[in-house]
Scaffold this active site. Structure first.
Site, PDB file in Angstrom:
ATOM      1  N   GLU A  98      -5.347  -5.698  10.397  1.00 40.22           N
ATOM      2  CA  GLU A  98      -4.129  -4.905  10.727  1.00 40.22           C
ATOM      3  C   GLU A  98      -4.551  -3.545  11.582  1.00 40.22           C
ATOM      4  O   GLU A  98      -5.603  -2.513  12.647  1.00 40.22           O
ATOM      5  CB  GLU A  98      -4.170  -3.410   9.406  1.00 40.22           C
ATOM      6  CG  GLU A  98      -3.737  -4.345   8.183  1.00 40.22           C
ATOM      7  CD  GLU A  98      -3.464  -3.165   7.393  1.00 40.22           C
ATOM      8  OE1 GLU A  98      -2.228  -2.893   7.027  1.00 40.22           O
ATOM      9  OE2 GLU A  98      -4.056  -2.089   7.015  1.00 40.22           O
TER      10      GLU A  98
ATOM     11  N   HIS B  81      -9.361   0.834   5.006  1.00 46.34           N
ATOM     12  CA  HIS B  81      -8.180   0.834   6.037  1.00 46.34           C
ATOM     13  C   HIS B  81      -8.574   1.685   7.138  1.00 46.34           C
ATOM     14  O   HIS B  81      -9.381   2.628   6.811  1.00 46.34           O
ATOM     15  CB  HIS B  81      -6.581   1.686   4.988  1.00 46.34           C
ATOM     16  CG  HIS B  81      -5.617   1.486   5.692  1.00 46.34           C
ATOM     17  ND1 HIS B  81      -5.214   2.186   6.213  1.00 46.34           N
ATOM     18  CD2 HIS B  81      -4.982   0.574   5.408  1.00 46.34           C
ATOM     19  CE1 HIS B  81      -4.173   2.190   7.056  1.00 46.34           C
ATOM     20  NE2 HIS B  81      -3.470   0.921   6.249  1.00 46.34           N
TER      21      HIS B  81
ATOM     22  N   SER C   1       3.478  -2.740  10.305  1.00 42.96           N
ATOM     23  CA  SER C   1       5.312  -2.503  10.434  1.00 42.96           C
ATOM     24  C   SER C   1       5.509  -3.938  10.329  1.00 42.96           C
ATOM     25  O   SER C   1       6.447  -4.421  11.130  1.00 42.96           O
ATOM     26  CB  SER C   1       5.241  -2.617  12.172  1.00 42.96           C
ATOM     27  OG  SER C   1       4.921  -1.487  12.251  1.00 42.96           O
TER      28      SER C   1
ATOM     29  N   GLY D  79       3.020  -1.192   4.360  1.00 40.53           N
ATOM     30  CA  GLY D  79       3.095  -0.237   4.138  1.00 40.53           C
ATOM     31  C   GLY D  79       4.154   0.618   3.020  1.00 40.53           C
ATOM     32  O   GLY D  79       4.413   0.174   2.263  1.00 40.53           O
ATOM     33  N   GLY D  80       4.344   1.620   4.677  1.00 38.09           N
ATOM     34  CA  GLY D  80       6.531   1.652   4.746  1.00 38.09           C
ATOM     35  C   GLY D  80       7.028   0.790   3.559  1.00 38.09           C
ATOM     36  O   GLY D  80       7.811   1.423   2.273  1.00 38.09           O
TER      37      GLY D  80
ATOM     38  N   ASN E 152       0.397  -0.946   0.110  1.00 39.60           N
ATOM     39  CA  ASN E 152      -0.218  -0.177   0.166  1.00 39.60           C
ATOM     40  C   ASN E 152       1.518   1.627  -0.147  1.00 39.60           C
ATOM     41  O   ASN E 152       1.181   1.655   0.779  1.00 39.60           O
ATOM     42  CB  ASN E 152      -1.299  -0.194   1.390  1.00 39.60           C
ATOM     43  CG  ASN E 152      -1.852   0.818   1.429  1.00 39.60           C
ATOM     44  OD1 ASN E 152      -1.591   2.150   0.095  1.00 39.60           O
ATOM     45  ND2 ASN E 152      -2.495   1.715   2.547  1.00 39.60           N
ATOM     46  N   TRP E 153       1.126   1.718  -0.772  1.00 43.01           N
ATOM     47  CA  TRP E 153       1.830   2.970  -0.866  1.00 43.01           C
ATOM     48  C   TRP E 153       0.880   4.257  -0.765  1.00 43.01           C
ATOM     49  O   TRP E 153       1.682   5.136  -0.998  1.00 43.01           O
ATOM     50  CB  TRP E 153       2.217   3.190  -2.488  1.00 43.01           C
ATOM     51  CG  TRP E 153       3.203   2.293  -3.779  1.00 43.01           C
ATOM     52  CD1 TRP E 153       3.844   1.499  -2.689  1.00 43.01           C
ATOM     53  CD2 TRP E 153       4.277   2.706  -4.701  1.00 43.01           C
ATOM     54  NE1 TRP E 153       4.758   0.601  -3.613  1.00 43.01           N
ATOM     55  CE2 TRP E 153       4.579   1.428  -4.177  1.00 43.01           C
ATOM     56  CE3 TRP E 153       4.259   3.270  -5.324  1.00 43.01           C
ATOM     57  CZ2 TRP E 153       5.688   1.674  -5.915  1.00 43.01           C
ATOM     58  CZ3 TRP E 153       4.781   3.622  -6.839  1.00 43.01           C
ATOM     59  CH2 TRP E 153       6.056   2.763  -6.671  1.00 43.01           C
ATOM     60  N   LYS E 154       0.108   3.948  -0.131  1.00 43.94           N
ATOM     61  CA  LYS E 154      -0.944   5.491   0.235  1.00 43.94           C
ATOM     62  C   LYS E 154      -0.313   6.337  -1.063  1.00 43.94           C
ATOM     63  O   LYS E 154      -0.192   6.277  -1.980  1.00 43.94           O
ATOM     64  CB  LYS E 154      -0.074   5.459   1.423  1.00 43.94           C
ATOM     65  CG  LYS E 154      -0.401   4.552   2.464  1.00 43.94           C
ATOM     66  CD  LYS E 154      -0.164   4.437   4.055  1.00 43.94           C
ATOM     67  CE  LYS E 154       0.423   3.373   4.904  1.00 43.94           C
ATOM     68  NZ  LYS E 154      -0.125   3.148   5.951  1.00 43.94           N
TER      69      LYS E 154
ATOM     70  N   GLY F 171       2.585   1.810  10.813  1.00 43.98           N
ATOM     71  CA  GLY F 171       3.470   2.624  11.427  1.00 43.98           C
ATOM     72  C   GLY F 171       4.385   3.746  12.090  1.00 43.98           C
ATOM     73  O   GLY F 171       5.293   4.102  11.961  1.00 43.98           O
TER      74      GLY F 171
ATOM     75  N   GLU G 100      -6.614   4.746   8.084  1.00 42.70           N
ATOM     76  CA  GLU G 100      -6.717   5.618   8.179  1.00 42.70           C
ATOM     77  C   GLU G 100      -7.758   6.230   7.373  1.00 42.70           C
ATOM     78  O   GLU G 100      -8.158   7.790   7.539  1.00 42.70           O
ATOM     79  CB  GLU G 100      -5.634   6.657   7.235  1.00 42.70           C
ATOM     80  CG  GLU G 100      -4.250   5.215   7.521  1.00 42.70           C
ATOM     81  CD  GLU G 100      -3.263   4.968   7.114  1.00 42.70           C
ATOM     82  OE1 GLU G 100      -2.641   5.492   5.713  1.00 42.70           O
ATOM     83  OE2 GLU G 100      -1.661   4.969   8.318  1.00 42.70           O
TER      84      GLU G 100
HETATM   85  C1  PEP Z   1      -0.866   0.224   6.407  1.00 38.53           C
HETATM   86  O1  PEP Z   1      -1.251   1.640   6.563  1.00 38.53           O
HETATM   87  O2  PEP Z   1      -1.478  -1.110   6.362  1.00 38.53           O
HETATM   88  C2  PEP Z   1       0.643  -0.675   7.314  1.00 38.53           C
HETATM   89  C3  PEP Z   1       0.588  -1.551   7.045  1.00 38.53           C
HETATM   90  O3  PEP Z   1       1.010   0.208   7.220  1.00 38.53           O
HETATM   91  P1  PEP Z   1       3.002   0.469   7.195  1.00 38.53           P
HETATM   92  O4  PEP Z   1       3.713  -1.792   6.994  1.00 38.53           O
HETATM   93  O5  PEP Z   1       3.306   1.192   7.247  1.00 38.53           O
HETATM   94  O6  PEP Z   1       2.672  -0.101   8.922  1.00 38.53           O
END
Ligand code: PEP
Length: 254
Positions: free
Chosen positions: A163, A93, A209, A230-231, A9-11, A169, A95
């Protein structure tokens, strides 16, 4: 047999030049055993689908509107994502649930629209730290699942991502026992609602994470069929490391 899925997920990150990371990823991993998916900013989906259309990677969106078209300035519909070359879309999600007040009923309507457009809906569920500390995690997950997942869900049109909000994050991850507890619970609930056939075919992702250094132990947990990242999905080396750990993990998560 559920195929493993490494989903990124590049957000709100990335412009055209960043698609070179996808090229690097595919050069390093030309023939992955797992399915590879990147949910890109909507502006990049068409270009990515054109450039990498014949390679072992799929592209998805990060949200869609529940309606197919209309006077909804700034929004994107599921048929538009499909038209751009997306095969998946992330819905619910945290967010969006917290930042845009998206509730289960809305997530379900969006998922229905996605499925009708031929997209795979990746529905996210997960608890806040307060919910976990109050021992509400499983009840909350149960409510999110029954409220957000349409009755028409199958192993082909639904992926469910656990999640925990406090792990996204932050660099924090649950213990493997905590991940196992939630994933076993989600599997059991899916089987109870949809029957064993469908319930066992829906893929369950862990997200929060995930990085190359912790991926292998997470993928050893039963009922973890992959990750939503994500990241660490922004850089080919990191996402590739996670993909390699997934490819090496036991069949069907343990
Ligand atoms: C996400 O936002 O779906 C996520 C899992 O982010 P991260 O891997 O950066 O924790």
């Amino acid at each position: 047999m559920r195929q493993k899925l490494a989903a990124g997920n590049w957000k709100m990150n990335g412009t055209l030049a960043d698609l070179d990371e996808v090229e690097t990823l595919l050069t390093d991993h030309p023939d992955p055993a797992s399915e590879m998916l990147l949910c890109l900013p909507a502006t990049l989906i068409h270009s990515a689908a054109q450039r990498f259309g014949n390679r072992p990677i799929a592209f998805g969106g990060q949200d869609c509107r529940a309606e197919d078209s209309g006077a909804f300035t700034g929004d994107i519909s599921a048929p538009m994502l499909a038209d751009a070359g997306a095969s998946h879309v992330i819905l619910g999600h945290s967010e969006r649930r917290t930042g845009y007040d998206e509730h289960n009923t809305l997530v379900r309507a969006k998922a229905r629209a996605a499925m009708n457009a031929g997209l795979v809906a990746i529905i996210c569920v997960g608890e806040s730290l307060e919910d976990r500390e109050a021992e509400n995690t499983l009840d909350l997950i149960a409510g999110q699942m029954s409220g957000s997942i349409p009755d028409t869900a199958t192993g082909e049109n639904l992926v469910l991502a656990y999640e925990p909000i406090w792990a996204i994050g932050t660099g924090l991850t649950p213990t493997m026992d905590q991940i196992a507890e939630v994933h076993d619970y989600m599997r059991e609930r899916l089987e109870r609602r949809f029957g064993a056939g469908v319930g066992r075919s829906v893929r369950l992702l862990y997200g929060g994470s995930v990085k190359p250094s912790n991926a292998a132990e997470i993928f050893d947990v039963p009922n973890v069929d992959g990750a939503l990242v994500g990241g660490a999905s922004l850089k080919a080396a990191d996402f590739g490391g996670i993909l390699a750990a997934l490819d090496a993990s036991p069949a069907e998560g343990g």
